[in-house]
Write a protein that holds these residues in place. Structure first.
Motif, PDB file in Angstrom:
ATOM      1  N   ILE A  14     -14.256  -8.411  -8.495  1.00  0.00           N
ATOM      2  CA  ILE A  14     -13.445  -7.941  -9.625  1.00  0.00           C
ATOM      3  C   ILE A  14     -11.968  -8.016  -9.229  1.00  0.00           C
ATOM      4  CG2 ILE A  14     -12.940  -6.032 -11.194  1.00  0.00           C
ATOM      5  CD1 ILE A  14     -15.795  -6.883 -11.501  1.00  0.00           C
ATOM      6  N   ILE A  15     -11.181  -8.720 -10.038  1.00  0.00           N
ATOM      7  CA  ILE A  15      -9.723  -8.704  -9.855  1.00  0.00           C
ATOM      8  C   ILE A  15      -9.134  -7.894 -11.004  1.00  0.00           C
ATOM      9  CG2 ILE A  15      -7.616 -10.082  -9.814  1.00  0.00           C
ATOM     10  CD1 ILE A  15      -9.204 -12.336  -8.507  1.00  0.00           C
ATOM     11  N   ASP A  16      -8.528  -6.783 -10.654  1.00  0.00           N
ATOM     12  CA  ASP A  16      -7.951  -5.897 -11.677  1.00  0.00           C
ATOM     13  C   ASP A  16      -6.520  -6.352 -11.960  1.00  0.00           C
ATOM     14  OD1 ASP A  16      -6.996  -3.891 -13.264  1.00  0.00           O
ATOM     15  OD2 ASP A  16      -7.495  -2.259 -11.890  1.00  0.00           O
ATOM     16  N   ALA A  17      -6.274  -6.759 -13.204  1.00  0.00           N
ATOM     17  CA  ALA A  17      -4.929  -7.233 -13.564  1.00  0.00           C
ATOM     18  C   ALA A  17      -3.942  -6.073 -13.725  1.00  0.00           C
ATOM     19  CB  ALA A  17      -4.988  -8.048 -14.847  1.00  0.00           C
ATOM     20  N   LYS A  18      -4.444  -4.865 -13.752  1.00  0.00           N
ATOM     21  CA  LYS A  18      -3.593  -3.665 -13.834  1.00  0.00           C
ATOM     22  C   LYS A  18      -2.566  -3.758 -14.956  1.00  0.00           C
ATOM     23  CE  LYS A  18      -4.334  -2.471  -9.011  1.00  0.00           C
ATOM     24  NZ  LYS A  18      -3.832  -2.430  -7.651  1.00  0.00           N
ATOM     25  N   CYS A  40       3.042  -6.649 -13.981  1.00  0.00           N
ATOM     26  CA  CYS A  40       4.086  -6.243 -14.942  1.00  0.00           C
ATOM     27  C   CYS A  40       4.561  -4.827 -14.683  1.00  0.00           C
ATOM     28  CB  CYS A  40       3.561  -6.388 -16.368  1.00  0.00           C
ATOM     29  SG  CYS A  40       3.265  -8.112 -16.836  1.00  0.00           S
ATOM     30  N   THR A  41       4.453  -4.395 -13.434  1.00  0.00           N
ATOM     31  CA  THR A  41       4.830  -3.008 -13.143  1.00  0.00           C
ATOM     32  C   THR A  41       6.255  -2.870 -12.616  1.00  0.00           C
ATOM     33  OG1 THR A  41       3.896  -3.205 -10.914  1.00  0.00           O
ATOM     34  CG2 THR A  41       2.451  -2.325 -12.624  1.00  0.00           C
ATOM     35  N   ALA A  42       6.887  -3.972 -12.228  1.00  0.00           N
ATOM     36  CA  ALA A  42       8.256  -3.858 -11.711  1.00  0.00           C
ATOM     37  C   ALA A  42       9.214  -3.515 -12.849  1.00  0.00           C
ATOM     38  CB  ALA A  42       8.675  -5.169 -11.046  1.00  0.00           C
ATOM     39  N   PRO A  43      10.321  -2.839 -12.543  1.00  0.00           N
ATOM     40  CA  PRO A  43      11.240  -2.417 -13.609  1.00  0.00           C
ATOM     41  C   PRO A  43      11.688  -3.564 -14.512  1.00  0.00           C
ATOM     42  CG  PRO A  43      11.909  -1.464 -11.483  1.00  0.00           C
ATOM     43  CD  PRO A  43      10.754  -2.371 -11.201  1.00  0.00           C
ATOM     44  N   HIS A  44      11.898  -4.756 -13.949  1.00  0.00           N
ATOM     45  CA  HIS A  44      12.422  -5.842 -14.768  1.00  0.00           C
ATOM     46  C   HIS A  44      11.376  -6.425 -15.732  1.00  0.00           C
ATOM     47  CE1 HIS A  44      10.803  -7.987 -11.238  1.00  0.00           C
ATOM     48  NE2 HIS A  44      10.505  -8.921 -12.104  1.00  0.00           N
ATOM     49  N   ASP A  97       6.612 -11.953  -8.976  1.00  0.00           N
ATOM     50  CA  ASP A  97       5.777 -11.057  -9.776  1.00  0.00           C
ATOM     51  C   ASP A  97       4.317 -11.495  -9.822  1.00  0.00           C
ATOM     52  OD1 ASP A  97       7.824  -9.193 -10.720  1.00  0.00           O
ATOM     53  OD2 ASP A  97       8.667 -10.957 -11.696  1.00  0.00           O
ATOM     54  N   VAL A  98       4.019 -12.682  -9.319  1.00  0.00           N
ATOM     55  CA  VAL A  98       2.629 -13.153  -9.318  1.00  0.00           C
ATOM     56  C   VAL A  98       1.837 -12.335  -8.299  1.00  0.00           C
ATOM     57  CG1 VAL A  98       1.105 -15.104  -8.851  1.00  0.00           C
ATOM     58  CG2 VAL A  98       3.278 -15.463 -10.050  1.00  0.00           C
ATOM     59  N   LYS A  99       0.711 -11.806  -8.753  1.00  0.00           N
ATOM     60  CA  LYS A  99      -0.086 -10.924  -7.898  1.00  0.00           C
ATOM     61  C   LYS A  99      -1.286 -11.659  -7.308  1.00  0.00           C
ATOM     62  CE  LYS A  99      -2.868  -7.503  -9.682  1.00  0.00           C
ATOM     63  NZ  LYS A  99      -4.075  -7.365  -8.832  1.00  0.00           N
ATOM     64  N   ASP A 100      -2.006 -12.406  -8.152  1.00  0.00           N
ATOM     65  CA  ASP A 100      -3.227 -13.087  -7.697  1.00  0.00           C
ATOM     66  C   ASP A 100      -3.216 -14.531  -8.190  1.00  0.00           C
ATOM     67  OD1 ASP A 100      -4.629 -10.486  -6.873  1.00  0.00           O
ATOM     68  OD2 ASP A 100      -4.271 -10.146  -9.014  1.00  0.00           O
ATOM     69  N   VAL A 101      -3.763 -15.408  -7.367  1.00  0.00           N
ATOM     70  CA  VAL A 101      -3.815 -16.828  -7.721  1.00  0.00           C
ATOM     71  C   VAL A 101      -5.214 -17.372  -7.425  1.00  0.00           C
ATOM     72  CG1 VAL A 101      -2.907 -19.135  -7.214  1.00  0.00           C
ATOM     73  CG2 VAL A 101      -1.352 -17.175  -7.239  1.00  0.00           C
ATOM     74  N   ASP A 160      12.425   8.429  -9.293  1.00  0.00           N
ATOM     75  CA  ASP A 160      10.965   8.441  -9.434  1.00  0.00           C
ATOM     76  C   ASP A 160      10.580   7.267 -10.344  1.00  0.00           C
ATOM     77  OD1 ASP A 160       8.316   8.835 -10.185  1.00  0.00           O
ATOM     78  OD2 ASP A 160       8.507  11.014 -10.326  1.00  0.00           O
ATOM     79  N   ALA A 161      10.289   6.136  -9.731  1.00  0.00           N
ATOM     80  CA  ALA A 161      10.059   4.908 -10.504  1.00  0.00           C
ATOM     81  C   ALA A 161       8.899   5.071 -11.485  1.00  0.00           C
ATOM     82  CB  ALA A 161       9.788   3.732  -9.567  1.00  0.00           C
ATOM     83  N   GLN A 162       7.850   5.727 -11.044  1.00  0.00           N
ATOM     84  CA  GLN A 162       6.665   5.860 -11.898  1.00  0.00           C
ATOM     85  C   GLN A 162       6.993   6.622 -13.188  1.00  0.00           C
ATOM     86  OE1 GLN A 162       3.567   7.281  -9.355  1.00  0.00           O
ATOM     87  NE2 GLN A 162       1.948   6.451 -10.661  1.00  0.00           N
TER      88      GLN A 162
END
Lengths: 453, 453
Positions: A68-72, A392-396, A415-419, B436-438
């Protein structure tokens, strides 16, 4: 390619049976024509193929079987396709910038290539490029260079998909000191690698109409046709090239190549900047594959390709980074941003080259350039499993009103997490799965110290 | 600022005594005029100031007293200065792209601002921008917007350095429904915040010559002079602005502002695209601070500012990202890359706008824009400690022949490892230390859901 409206394949059994990998919990951007983003969608992979794309919730019975790859809540999308690069040139990154074109090429890059390229350095330089491509979400690359046996070896170790073309030039070249041997070296390369690997296809790469004679160009065309492989070329990259070809032949470069019989659906022409309306029409008529290389063209002041006009005429250009001596990175996310913005700047039309168009260039249209539009470029059941998860969790990346906009205008490769390529995980939570990054970077630095002496 | 040739300060005692922070083990790029990179250099910080920059090896006696930041062979450099932004517009990132300018502004952005801006949303939007700036190595920002009490509060919590200007426009504006109150609101803002904080300086921001009357412009100038604070303005951003001001006043915008007495060393003019030779000469003569905003200008098809000519005439422009509705990020590393490349593309001269020039714009020249050239913009003993460590271990930063080239053409903000502002660590190994980024991202997403209804 199997395809049905349910996005399922493998008709002999439950299409959801036995997925090897389930990527879930994200926005699925299939990049298939006209399809809207799927919120909280899933992509299931069995073997080397996508077997399901959708929002079906009933996958709970397979967890113990599948990875399982969680895209979060990130974006699940097709892998990016770098349609023009010279991967091993990572070794020359930052070696020579902000110079006049001739000084850059003749005083810096050509001498560095002549002195420092070898089967060993091309191997390590390509591996460095593979790390960079995987880390920035590129899953396929169209490469043209020298010592290409080494390039094939490195790409095979990486697990990336590639079209690797042997360079042909009528000058002494790295590994081919006698240019009279260039075509037979090209033929030998095709003989060696045709049909060898599912992921790596061989080809030929004529350096340019200026640096290859008409005889060389025609013979390269004949050899590539004989082996049914694509032929790459740098075309109409500079005004000087156009002027010189006009002077030599009485024709502009595209017409000149047509007279030689080179224009066809398996010609991949990179740059294609200084072309007339008639040349664009001819490229379309012959179904030539054009590749846009905006950052290199900007950095080297080559000019701006007429991509919006080409698209309007029905061409479907791919997007490439070029080598790292003229960019200086292999990040297609940054290349998409530049492509979208530079055309707006030149045309004074903010509606031109939308985010959706450039994302298409880097995915579906890139697949067409490689002749693989049936296999890759979109997320559809039956296609090969070349898939990214973009975090997509980074501020930008916040807020996320429009995934296409954030991918093109806000994301970078970081920003790429999984490939996943061909069903194999190449990067997981930003950890490389196929390559030893530490060793490769150590070797690249060692080679760099020799180059920088 | 104390300064001597040994790069040391604090003459009353051993300059190396009692550093609070030692940043070591990297290439120090001081950005001071004419200084070469220091291989394996150190930057020592005591309180809010740099007390030592050099290669002295004898710091082993202080380890137990000081916090050691290991640059791990990365680059130690001055913090970047974003000389033009509307930070809270992070909330509108990706809300409206690829649209005609008027539709973008009047149908999308202005209504979104009118409906969704409040002291609360500007606070959270600014905090989101602070996260993004810290994460991408920006240590100072020149901000102009509305609800600026909230902006000050957010920036103070972040620990960033800033010039925060109250927006003035002769239309109903966020928080100022009656434009007749705009100047008194500006005055009240200056009264509240002048001298309040070492890190946050207040100012005024006239939206543009088109959207502020001559009387408003003159009074804003008088008030800002009375408080000795800078005045910001969008200037000559579009051809339409130039045409309209010419029609209204008989003068081009720069001459028009000069006639009103606005041009001076504390006028910060952003964009400055459509200017004549005479206007450039006048900007130089009056020592106006120009800010280049290339990515926004590209994306909105505003045109390309004549920055190389301005530099040749002796101007020292800063670099800005603009707000996230027109960029769509706050990453000055990406902005530097675009600045260097887009001028090469337009001029067809690959030697223009070198990597060194744009890095200077984002550091030393940005400090001049803020009126802080004695305090920040370079790494020198006696200056305020605004320092970055840029990680150079990722594949795209290898090899490292030329740190300036890799910073401008290969790095993105994601390569920034540590950020220090005024001697305080704001990010350490990519972990935020002050915010607190979250929580911020959660709140920004919540606000975004309201905007996207």
């Amino acid at each position: 390619m199997e395809r049905n409206t349910m996005h399922t394949a493998g008709k002999d059994r439950d299409p959801l049976t036995d997925p090897d990998i389930i990527i879930q919990g994200g926005i699925v951007l299939t990049m298939a024509e006209g399809e809207a983003p799927l919120i909280d969608g899933k992509v299931c992979i069995r073997g080397d193929r996508i077997i399901y794309v959708g929002k079906d919730q009933d996958l709970s019975r397979y967890p113990e079987k599948a990875e399982i790859i969680d895209a979060k809540k990130g974006i699940i999308m097709p892998g990016l396709i770098n349609a023009h690069s010279h991967t091993a040139m990572t070794l020359f990154r930052g070696l020579a910038d902000d110079l006049p074109l001739k000084e850059w090429l003749f005083d810096k890059i050509f001498p560095a290539e002549a002195t420092h390229l070898s089967p060993e350095t091309v191997y390590w330089g390509t591996l460095l490029g593979c790390l960079e491509m995987i880390a920035s979400g590129t899953t396929s690359v169209v490469d043209g260079y020298f010592f290409q046996d080494s390039t094939v070896r490195a790409l095979q170790e990486s697990g990336l998909r590639a079209l690797v073309a042997q360079g042909i030039i009528d000058f002494p070249a790295p590994g081919i000191p006698d240019p009279r041997e260039n075509l037979q070296r090209g033929r030998a390369f095709l003989e060696k690698w045709c049909g060898f690997s599912e992921l790596i296809a061989p080809g030929l790469f004529c350096h340019s109409p200026l640096t290859c004679s008409d005889r060389t160009l025609k013979e390269a065309r004949e050899i590539s046709s004989e082996f049914s492989v694509p032929l790459q070329i740098h075309l109409s990259e500079t005004r000087e090239e156009v002027d010189e070809i006009l002077k030599r032949t009485g024709s502009r470069p595209v017409h000149y190549l047509d007279n030689l019989g080179l224009l066809s659906a398996d010609l991949i022409a990179a740059h294609v900047i200084h072309v007339s309306d008639e040349e664009i029409a001819l490229l379309k008529q012959r179904e030539v594959k054009v590749v846009h290389v905006p950052e290199s063209n900007m950095k080297l002041s080559s000019g701006l390709a007429r991509i919006p006009e080409m698209i309007q005429q029905g061409l479907t250009p791919g997007l490439g980074t070029d080598g790292c001596a003229s960019n200086n990175d292999l990040d297609l996310f940054r290349e998409m941003d530049s492509a979208a913005k530079v055309h707006k700047a030149f045309s004074m039309d903010p509606v031109t080259m939308t985010a959706g168009t450039v994302l298409q260039m880097a995915t579906r249209w890139g697949a067409k350039v490689m002749g693989l539009e049936q296999a890759i470029g979109t997320l559809e059941a039956g296609k090969k499993a070349d898939v990214l998860v973009v975090d997509c969790t980074a501020p930008h990346m916040v807020p996320l009103y429009n995934p296409v906009s954030n991918l093109v205008y806000s994301a970078t490769g970081a920003d790429v997490k999984d490939v996943v390529v061909n069903g194999r995980v190449l990067m997981r939570d930003r950890c490389f799965q196929t390559l030893d990054a530490q060793e490769i970077i150590k070797e690249a630095k060692r080679i760099g110290r020799g180059i920088n002496k």
